[in-house]
Enzyme design. Structure first.
Site, PDB file in Angstrom:
ATOM      1  N   ASP A  10      -3.157   4.353  -2.371  1.00 34.09           N
ATOM      2  CA  ASP A  10      -4.196   4.837  -1.458  1.00 34.09           C
ATOM      3  C   ASP A  10      -4.087   6.352  -1.282  1.00 34.09           C
ATOM      4  O   ASP A  10      -3.542   6.843  -0.291  1.00 34.09           O
ATOM      5  CB  ASP A  10      -4.040   4.120  -0.120  1.00 34.09           C
ATOM      6  CG  ASP A  10      -5.146   4.462   0.865  1.00 34.09           C
ATOM      7  OD1 ASP A  10      -6.250   4.834   0.416  1.00 34.09           O
ATOM      8  OD2 ASP A  10      -4.904   4.349   2.082  1.00 34.09           O
TER       9      ASP A  10
ATOM     10  N   LYS B 239      -6.951   8.408  -1.719  1.00 35.74           N
ATOM     11  CA  LYS B 239      -8.250   8.869  -1.206  1.00 35.74           C
ATOM     12  C   LYS B 239      -8.695  10.181  -1.860  1.00 35.74           C
ATOM     13  O   LYS B 239      -8.938  11.187  -1.193  1.00 35.74           O
ATOM     14  CB  LYS B 239      -8.199   9.043   0.313  1.00 35.74           C
ATOM     15  CG  LYS B 239      -7.882   7.764   1.082  1.00 35.74           C
ATOM     16  CD  LYS B 239      -7.921   8.018   2.582  1.00 35.74           C
ATOM     17  CE  LYS B 239      -7.634   6.770   3.385  1.00 35.74           C
ATOM     18  NZ  LYS B 239      -6.223   6.340   3.297  1.00 35.74           N
ATOM     19  N   LEU B 240      -8.834  10.176  -3.165  1.00 36.39           N
ATOM     20  CA  LEU B 240      -9.209  11.397  -3.872  1.00 36.39           C
ATOM     21  C   LEU B 240     -10.586  11.889  -3.453  1.00 36.39           C
ATOM     22  O   LEU B 240     -11.514  11.110  -3.246  1.00 36.39           O
ATOM     23  CB  LEU B 240      -9.169  11.167  -5.384  1.00 36.39           C
ATOM     24  CG  LEU B 240      -7.834  10.714  -5.980  1.00 36.39           C
ATOM     25  CD1 LEU B 240      -7.898  10.755  -7.497  1.00 36.39           C
ATOM     26  CD2 LEU B 240      -6.678  11.565  -5.481  1.00 36.39           C
TER      27      LEU B 240
ATOM     28  N   ARG C  88       1.683  -0.064  10.888  1.00 34.86           N
ATOM     29  CA  ARG C  88       2.723   0.082  11.898  1.00 34.86           C
ATOM     30  C   ARG C  88       3.156  -1.224  12.585  1.00 34.86           C
ATOM     31  O   ARG C  88       4.352  -1.393  12.857  1.00 34.86           O
ATOM     32  CB  ARG C  88       2.278   1.119  12.939  1.00 34.86           C
ATOM     33  CG  ARG C  88       2.402   2.543  12.425  1.00 34.86           C
ATOM     34  CD  ARG C  88       1.653   3.552  13.273  1.00 34.86           C
ATOM     35  NE  ARG C  88       0.217   3.506  12.996  1.00 34.86           N
ATOM     36  CZ  ARG C  88      -0.667   4.371  13.507  1.00 34.86           C
ATOM     37  NH1 ARG C  88      -0.258   5.327  14.315  1.00 34.86           N
ATOM     38  NH2 ARG C  88      -1.942   4.287  13.192  1.00 34.86           N
TER      39      ARG C  88
ATOM     40  N   THR D 141     -11.175   4.528   9.955  1.00 36.11           N
ATOM     41  CA  THR D 141     -11.198   3.735  11.186  1.00 36.11           C
ATOM     42  C   THR D 141     -10.823   4.558  12.421  1.00 36.11           C
ATOM     43  O   THR D 141     -10.900   4.067  13.540  1.00 36.11           O
ATOM     44  CB  THR D 141     -10.247   2.521  11.072  1.00 36.11           C
ATOM     45  OG1 THR D 141      -8.958   2.967  10.647  1.00 36.11           O
ATOM     46  CG2 THR D 141     -10.792   1.513  10.087  1.00 36.11           C
TER      47      THR D 141
ATOM     48  N   LYS E 291       0.858  -1.182   0.000  1.00 38.47           N
ATOM     49  CA  LYS E 291       0.000   0.000   0.000  1.00 38.47           C
ATOM     50  C   LYS E 291       0.896   1.234   0.000  1.00 38.47           C
ATOM     51  O   LYS E 291       1.664   1.470   0.937  1.00 38.47           O
ATOM     52  CB  LYS E 291      -0.902   0.034   1.240  1.00 38.47           C
ATOM     53  CG  LYS E 291      -1.973   1.134   1.148  1.00 38.47           C
ATOM     54  CD  LYS E 291      -2.402   1.641   2.494  1.00 38.47           C
ATOM     55  CE  LYS E 291      -1.469   2.715   2.988  1.00 38.47           C
ATOM     56  NZ  LYS E 291      -1.997   3.531   4.102  1.00 38.47           N
TER      57      LYS E 291
ATOM     58  N   ASP F 286     -12.662  15.411  -4.617  1.00 34.59           N
ATOM     59  CA  ASP F 286     -12.676  16.707  -5.286  1.00 34.59           C
ATOM     60  C   ASP F 286     -13.879  16.728  -6.226  1.00 34.59           C
ATOM     61  O   ASP F 286     -14.675  15.781  -6.251  1.00 34.59           O
ATOM     62  CB  ASP F 286     -11.371  16.938  -6.048  1.00 34.59           C
ATOM     63  CG  ASP F 286     -10.970  18.407  -6.105  1.00 34.59           C
ATOM     64  OD1 ASP F 286     -11.856  19.241  -6.394  1.00 34.59           O
ATOM     65  OD2 ASP F 286      -9.784  18.713  -5.873  1.00 34.59           O
TER      66      ASP F 286
END
Length: 242
Positions: free
Chosen positions: A60, A62-63, A216, A124, A33, A65
């Site tokens: 990733d 996340k557009l 992480r 999340t 990712k 607009d």
């Protein structure tokens, strides 16, 4: 099955990305990712670097607009040969449809398969309190996610990004013929950080996740490969990595 466990390359630069790729044992059968931090620093070149290492790519970004802008951006992203891209479902049906058109046009012009279009429902990190008090939403979290997923499907998206806590209900409301990508994955003894709606790999799978994203707990581990294998084993259950 290993490709359905995606590793978040949330690292600051190309050097760190290639180091993580090496620590994972290469990209064969794995999905990376690439999010905002790495892409904004290194651009499309790092995507190609990871593809050359054998990784499938979940881009990733996340557009979110106006439809015309999103369509033109997706046309460019489709030319990269990535496997998944994201938009925010709250951009509305016209924006989601425009994103799909852009991907199809870019894929056609480049002769590459169109990436799967995934719509982000609610992050999340969003809780019921944030949804009510900051987003001023009249729906509860479960209802909000369901409505956004239904909107995404109606607009032609291939799937959604949602927490594991909503997946089982989404199968009932939206259907099984949809891709459910679940972030916020943690083992029971992991720190959750800024995530709120979390689950273990095994629970996400049991509830109906199509794939999971782990960040992480793997990319900041002192033993990346062992951490990856532990998450993979929990995701696969009794299966062994081939």
């Amino acid at each position: 099955m290993s490709q359905s466990l995606m590793v978040a390359f949330d690292v600051p630069d190309k050097k760190a990305a290639l180091k993580l790729a090496e620590e994972l044992g290469g990209g064969q059968g794995k999905t990376a990712k690439v999010g905002m931090e790495l892409y904004y620093k290194e651009g499309a070149a790092v995507v190609q670097d990871l593809q050359e290492q054998g990784f499938a790519i979940f881009l990733d970004l996340k557009l979110f607009d106006i439809p015309n802008t999103v369509q033109k951006a997706m046309l460019q992203l489709a030319r990269l040969g990535v496997d998944f891209v994201t938009v925010h479902a709250m951009g509305g049906k016209k924006m989601l449809q425009a994103a799909k058109r852009g991907l199809e046009q870019g894929a056609l012009e480049s002769g590459l398969p169109a990436p799967k279009l995934l719509a982000v429902t609610e992050l999340t990190s969003i809780s019921e309190a944030i949804l009510k008090d900051e987003q001023n939403c009249r729906l509860n979290l479960k209802e909000q996610v369901e409505q956004l997923a239904l909107l995404a499907k109606a607009a032609g998206c291939d799937g959604v990004v949602c927490s594991a806590l909503e997946v089982a209900d989404l199968h009932q409301v939206v259907g099984d013929d949809f891709f459910y990508l679940v972030p916020g994955i943690r083992m029971a003894n992991d720190q959750v950080g800024d995530q709120v709606r979390v689950a273990t790999p095994a629970k996400a799978k049991a509830w109906g996740a199509s794939a999971i994203v782990v960040g992480r707990p793997i990319n900041q581990s002192t033993d990346v490969k062992t951490a990856y294998q532990a998450y993979l084993a929990d995701w696969q259950g009794s299966e062994q990595e081939k």
